[in-house]
Structures are given as structure tokens and as C-alpha cells.
Design an enzyme around this catalytic site. Structure first.
Site, short mmCIF file in Angstrom:
data_model
loop_
_atom_site.label_atom_id
_atom_site.label_comp_id
_atom_site.label_asym_id
_atom_site.label_seq_id
_atom_site.Cartn_x
_atom_site.Cartn_y
_atom_site.Cartn_z
N HIS A 172 0.85 -1.20 0.00
CA HIS A 172 0.00 0.00 0.00
C HIS A 172 0.88 1.25 0.00
O HIS A 172 0.70 2.16 -0.82
CB HIS A 172 -0.89 -0.03 1.24
CG HIS A 172 -1.64 1.24 1.50
ND1 HIS A 172 -3.01 1.33 1.39
CD2 HIS A 172 -1.22 2.49 1.87
CE1 HIS A 172 -3.40 2.55 1.67
NE2 HIS A 172 -2.33 3.28 1.98
N GLU A 173 1.84 1.29 0.92
CA GLU A 173 2.73 2.44 1.00
C GLU A 173 3.64 2.52 -0.23
O GLU A 173 3.99 3.61 -0.69
CB GLU A 173 3.57 2.37 2.27
CG GLU A 173 2.76 2.43 3.56
CD GLU A 173 1.96 3.71 3.69
OE1 GLU A 173 2.39 4.74 3.16
OE2 GLU A 173 0.88 3.67 4.32
#
Length: 406
Positions: A21-22
Site C-alpha cells: 500500500h505504501e
């Protein structure tokens, strides 16, 4: 041991999802020319790190999530003189939107990939309602307690003298019910609902091989135990033909099937989010000894426990289905227009864009960036609410967890 392995594997899957996600934020930010200062997996003290170009990469001791530090995410963030020209808030609205939504998009891609791999290997759960086809006829008898219902499920025998409406009327295993009392029937559940609301002589239209027959079933009313107590329902004494629990696809057909299944999961995720607030009281009840409703929200702890049980029972399809579901849920939840979620930042960005467009139409200069300090009170309230909900679900998942088969 298999349970522990399952819990660890599921927790690892969640950590990888959050790390990616990051990474979605980082990759898109770099692609647009924004400065990414740091990308770390985990929180807490640093285990190790290295620098490549202008970005520091590393691993923290607590493997729960991660972060991507982009210079100037808002106009209030401090930036150095060399960072100022590449501060995120200076970029066009659509570019900032792409960067902030990239984390959720990554979850959607991960969920899709997991489902696709399931489709071509173990198969996807069959969501098609079971057809109204009889596998056997039995009896219609009253069951008035939960204990009787459980015993009947284990040992489906008929009491002496019990009524056999379906068999008496001439219904046979393999018959497909087309209509009940003139009402068209498309699935077993639909037939069951219709029969339960019926009593007395009722016309059943059935397909038997090449024949279409009309049989009259004298439907009795019996007392049946449900989760809400005892109800009087119509019953004919018949069981459904087992439908395939999963459907396996070829590499090409799996693409369309996965898209269709993903759409269904998005709809269910949206429904879960709408129902989320009203299910919180049931979580509190479960903490203090009440029966745990399997439809109540679960935390990462609860999801990991279910993943462990799935591995323990050898139900790998459930393990991967839970992992895909969690990715879709996190992705959708993160896009809610609430700070400090990414969706909240996206909402602020588009508020600025629409506001400036309106001001331009009125011949006024663009307004300044939104002052996030004015939103700090609302943000703090939402953070506290989120923390409280997390604490409740984690507590419930420890003291009264949802279990497979519940």
C-alpha cells in the site's frame, strides 16, 4: 502447530499488503516527480536502513504497517528550500489524487490477483443459488429447541408416524421444482421461502427428465426452531441437491470470472461498511459474554485467528478468500472521505479544486490551501472513535472470537 502457522502466514500477508500500500504511494509520487524522503516497512526503532538516491529505505522492529514520507503532502508541512519546488501540494489535483489513491488501488490489485490465482487453481466460491432440485424426500416434523435442531442436523431421522408430504404427493429425487402455487421458482432458497408461507393442498410444477408434471402437495404447518425462536412454517420434507461449492476456470475464462466475483465482493464490502455502526453494540455484548454474531466486525487479530483455523482445518480456499476480502475492505475503507484516511486528503484536494473553479467563475483569485489545523478537532475525534472501535473488536476477538463453523 498448523493453527500457529496459519496465523503467522495470515499476519504476514496483511503486513505485505500494507507495505505494498505504501509502496503504491511511493512509486506514483516518484513517477510524477515528487520528492519521497523515506519509505519504511513497520514502526518503532529502525532495524536497518539504506539510502538510494534521495530516498531512505528501511525496516522497523514492529512489522505492523509502514509509511511513505512525501515532502509537502499539505501546504502546512515543513519543507527545505530544495524540496519546495517538488512539494506534493504544488502538483496538479489529478496527480495528487492518483498518489493518494494508489494505496487503495494496490489493495484492489492484490485482492484481484489472489482471486485470479484461486480461480485457476482451487476455484472460486460458487455464488450461484442452489437450484430447486430434490436430492431426497424426508418428513415434516416439529423441532422446537436448539438442541433438537443440532441433533436433527447430525442425524436426520424421522420420528415414527411423521408426515411425508413430498413423498406422498409423488415428488422424487431429481425433480426440479419450477413453480409452487403458481409462483415461479428459480432457486432452492426461493422455494423454501415460498413453501414456508404456504399451507394446505398446493400445486407443485416439476421437471422430471423430459416431462413436466403438476403434483399437489398437502403442505402441513409445523413448529420449527430458528435463531430467533420457534416459528410455525409450512414444510414438505425434502432436501436439496448439493451444488458445486467452487468453480475452477481456465487461465482466460478466469479473468472474466474474477472480475465478476470482484464486483460482487465490492458490493458486499460497501454493504458491510453501511452496516458497520449498527453492529458495534453486538461486539460489546460479545465482550461481556453474549453470543458472538458471525456478522460482527473483526479486527486484524480476529481475521488472523480465522486464517489460522482455516489452515488448521485444511480449508485453504477460505484462507485466501479472507485475505482477498480484507484487502478489498481496507482499500474501500481507506477511500472514505474522512481524515486522516487517504480519502479525507483526496476530499480536501478536490474541495480546493472546486472552490477555486467557482471563485474563477466569479472573477476572484484562487483561495489558499486548506488550513488543516482547523480540521484537527474533527480529525482527533475520528481518530479516537477509530481507536475505540479497534480496541473493542480486538478485545472481542480475544475473549469471544468468531470461529469457523459458527
Amino acid at each position: 502447530m498448523s493453527y500457529i502457522i496459519g496465523v503467522v502466514l495470515f499476519a504476514l500477508g496483511i503486513c505485505v499488503s500494507v507495505a505494498l500500500h505504501e509502496a503504491g504511494h511511493m512509486v506514483t509520487a516518484k513517477a510524477f516527480g515528487m520528492k519521497v524522503r523515506r519509505y519504511f516497512v513497520g514502526f518503532g526503532p529502525t532495524v536497518f536502513s539504506w539510502r538510494r538516491g534521495e530516498t531512505e529505505y528501511g525496516l522497523k522492529w514492529i512489522p505492523l504497517g509502514g509509511f511513505c514520507d512525501i515532502a509537502g503532502m499539505t501546504a502546512l508541512d515543513e519543507v527545505t528550500p530544495d524540496e519546495a519546488p517538488r512539494a506534493m501540494w504544488r502538483f496538479k489535483t489529478w496527480k495528487r489524487t492518483v498518489v493518494m489513491s494508489a494505496g487503495s488501488v494496490t489493495h484492489f490489485i492484490l485482492g484481484f490477483v489472489v482471486l485470479y490465482l484461486m480461480a485457476v487453481t482451487m476455484g472460486l466460491p460458487n455464488l450461484t443459488p442452489a437450484p430447486a432440485v430434490l436430492s431426497a424426500t424426508s418428513c415434516a416434523q416439529s423441532i422446537t429447541t436448539e438442541a433438537q435442531a443440532k441433533e436433527q442436523a447430525k442425524n436426520p431421522t424421522c420420528a415414527p408416524g411423521a408426515l411425508t408430504p413430498a413423498k406422498t404427493a409423488g415428488l422424487q429425487p431429481g425433480d426440479k421444482v419450477l413453480s409452487v402455487g403458481g409462483k415461479p421458482i428459480a432457486s432452492w432458497d426461493e422455494m423454501l421461502t415460498t413453501v414456508q408461507a404456504t399451507s394446505g393442498p398446493t400445486a407443485f410444477e416439476v421437471q422430471r427428465g423430459e416431462q413436466r408434471l403438476t403434483l399437489t402437495v398437502d403442505v402441513p404447518k409445523v413448529q420449527r426452531w430458528t435463531g430467533e425462536g420457534v416459528k410455525e412454517v409450512g414444510m414438505i420434507g425434502a432436501s436439496p441437491q448439493d451444488a458445486a461449492k467452487t468453480i475452477q476456470y481456465g487461465p482466460v475464462a478466469a479473468v472474466g470470472a474474477t472480475f465478476g466475483f470482484t464486483g460482487t465482493m465490492f458490493a458486499e464490502t460497501a454493504q458491510r461498511l453501511v452496516e458497520f455502526p449498527q453492529r458495534i453494540p453486538a461486539v460489546v455484548t460479545a465482550i461481556f459474554g453474549g453470543e458472538r454474531d458471525p456478522n460482527t466486525p473483526v479486527s486484524v487479530v480476529g481475521a488472523s485467528r480465522l486464517g489460522g483455523e482455516a489452515v488448521e482445518h485444511g480449508i485453504w480456499i477460505l484462507f485466501f478468500f479472507l485475505l482477498a476480502s480484507l484487502n478489498f475492505f481496507i482499500g474501500v475503507f481507506n477511500l472514505l472521505p474522512l481524515l486522516p484516511l487517504d480519502g479525507g486528503h483526496i476530499a480536501v484536494v478536490w474541495y480546493e479544486r472546486v472552490r477555486d473553479w467557482i471563485r474563477a467563475k466569479r472573477g476572484k483569485a484562487a483561495g489558499g490551501p486548506v488550513d488543516y489545523t482547523r480540521l484537527s478537532g474533527i480529525t482527533m475525534v475520528l481518530v479516537l472513535i477509530g481507536g475505540a472501535v479497534t480496541l473493542l473488536t480486538v478485545t472481542a476477538d480475544i475473549v469471544n472470537p468468531i470461529r469457523i463453523g459458527q
